[in-house]
Design a protein around this motif. Structure first.
Motif, mmCIF file in Angstrom:
data_model
loop_
_atom_site.group_PDB
_atom_site.id
_atom_site.type_symbol
_atom_site.label_atom_id
_atom_site.label_comp_id
_atom_site.label_asym_id
_atom_site.label_seq_id
_atom_site.Cartn_x
_atom_site.Cartn_y
_atom_site.Cartn_z
ATOM 1 N N SER A 26 13.967 -1.938 -3.838
ATOM 2 C CA SER A 26 12.954 -2.530 -3.624
ATOM 3 C C SER A 26 11.882 -2.118 -2.386
ATOM 4 N N ALA A 80 10.445 1.402 -3.254
ATOM 5 C CA ALA A 80 9.874 1.737 -4.389
ATOM 6 C C ALA A 80 7.937 0.883 -3.673
ATOM 7 N N PHE A 81 8.382 -0.110 -2.732
ATOM 8 C CA PHE A 81 6.973 -0.783 -1.964
ATOM 9 C C PHE A 81 6.601 0.459 -1.470
ATOM 10 N N ALA A 85 7.081 4.207 -1.348
ATOM 11 C CA ALA A 85 6.525 4.706 -1.944
ATOM 12 C C ALA A 85 5.093 4.251 -2.724
ATOM 13 N N ALA A 86 5.585 3.449 -3.554
ATOM 14 C CA ALA A 86 3.504 3.155 -4.048
ATOM 15 C C ALA A 86 2.690 3.473 -2.690
ATOM 16 N N LEU A 87 2.919 2.855 -1.517
ATOM 17 C CA LEU A 87 1.862 3.247 -0.288
ATOM 18 C C LEU A 87 1.882 4.255 0.370
ATOM 19 N N ASN A 102 2.567 7.578 -0.842
ATOM 20 C CA ASN A 102 1.901 8.604 -1.789
ATOM 21 C C ASN A 102 0.932 7.790 -3.352
ATOM 22 N N GLY A 103 0.415 6.787 -3.135
ATOM 23 C CA GLY A 103 -0.523 6.203 -4.152
ATOM 24 C C GLY A 103 0.025 5.343 -5.141
ATOM 25 N N LEU A 104 -0.917 4.724 -5.937
ATOM 26 C CA LEU A 104 -0.129 3.760 -6.989
ATOM 27 C C LEU A 104 -1.503 3.895 -7.999
ATOM 28 N N ASN A 105 -0.720 3.639 -9.230
ATOM 29 C CA ASN A 105 -1.646 3.914 -10.586
ATOM 30 C C ASN A 105 -3.230 4.862 -9.781
ATOM 31 N N GLN A 130 -4.473 5.398 -3.036
ATOM 32 C CA GLN A 130 -3.662 6.189 -2.330
ATOM 33 C C GLN A 130 -4.502 5.024 -1.510
#
Lengths: 169, 159
Positions: free
Chosen positions: B123, B126-127, B129-131, B133-136, B139
């Motif tokens: 968890s 994942a959190f 990596a989203a910040l 590397n960017g999400l949807n 960045q």
């Protein structure tokens, strides 16, 4: 109250603060309270202050003092009789002192000087250290042996001179 | 549980000669397009400024959603207990605070037990990596428009 970020010193100075680990969450929270824009007078003050206080929050988890102590202990080296003692249980006296290190260093230097002389004069072989096979004593012995055989010297001298003369003509 | 969109808010922030700040807010209908709302803010600001002798230093457009049927919070929840996640390298570090950090993500052994966040947990990874590397395709950045770097440290803070 709006804060003005202080002018940095020309030669930066730092202070070391030991924070008991159980207080790190509270101290971190205090640092975090200086992140918002409203804590600072200008945008420039805010940017510098934000960076500085996030960095301080980061340092709270750096365990810098532990690393410093570990570095010092590694440099001093543990005494052989305490190598089996778990690191966490070792005390100061279980490591070599600065005096030990100086004495050891001096002894190593004297030993090294002896070895280079012993190798150079006597031809004693010190693997990976001093490995010369042209000992002065051996060379003197060779010269003495040659000196005892005048005929050999003279013969060799004539041979050499004729060789040189041949090359000149 | 349902997230319902609320009115947009245009917020103007004023500062007085003591450095104290206050705001003036106006609501716009939910259906107002963002570009229209921004144009309204630009036109509205001078009208407010001429009624104030403080200085307007910021203008915000807030797009809002509200949970209308939130479940009860857990008994262990406490919004004064934050998880702080620090991203980026020296001189460009940025922090993100998560309210009421789930204590199960903390390390359970070692000197930092109960304080440091276990970065090996899925968890947390994942959190982070989203910040980082960017999400949807987006960045995230820090308040100074610098993209967030990798997660360096994470631990529990009390505010």
């Amino acid at each position: 109250m709006s804060l003005i970020y202080p002018e940095p010193q020309a030669a930066p100075q730092y202070t070391l603060l030991c924070v008991p680990l159980e207080l790190a969450p509270i101290v971190g929270g205090l640092f975090a309270s200086l992140e918002p824009r409203t804590a600072w007078k200008t945008d420039q003050d805010w940017q510098k202050g934000y960076r500085a206080f996030v960095s301080l929050q980061d340092e709270l988890m750096a365990g810098c003092l532990d690393k410093l102590i570990a570095e010092l202990r590694a440099a001093r080296g543990v005494r052989p009789e305490y190598t089996a003692t778990p690191e966490a249980d070792r005390t100061i006296g279980m490591y070599y002192s600065l005096g030990d290190l100086v004495t050891s260093s001096q002894n190593a230097l004297l030993t090294s000087i002896f070895h280079v002389l012993d190798n150079g004069i006597n031809g004693t072989f010190y693997a990976n250290e001093f490995e010369s096979n042209t000992a002065i004593r051996n060379q003197l012995a060779d010269l003495i042996a040659i000196g005892n055989d005048q005929k050999t010297i003279q013969t060799n001298m004539f041979t050499d001179l004729e060789s040189i003369d041949g090359k000149l003509t | 549980m349902a997230l319902v969109q609320r009115t947009h808010i245009i917020r103007l922030r004023f500062v007085d000669n003591d450095g104290a700040q206050s705001t003036c807010e106006i609501n716009l209908a939910v259906g107002t397009a963002y570009a229209t709302a921004l144009a309204f803010a630009a036109a509205w600001r001078p009208l407010v400024e001429q009624l104030s002798d403080a200085v307007c230093i910021a203008s915000d457009l807030l797009i809002r959603w509200t949970e209308t049927n939130a479940p009860a919070s857990g008994s262990a929840s406490d919004v004064q207990r934050n998880g702080v996640f620090i991203f980026g390298a020296a001189l460009e570090m940025a922090a993100l605070h998560v309210p009421s950090l789930d204590l199960r993500v903390l390390e359970s052994t070692g000197p930092y037990a109960g304080i440091r966040i276990d970065q090996t947990r899925p968890s947390v990874q994942a959190f982070a990596a989203a910040l980082a590397n960017g999400l949807n395709g987006v960045q995230p950045c820090d308040p100074f428009a610098v993209d967030l770097g990798p997660l360096t440290r994470a631990y529990r803070e009390q505010v």
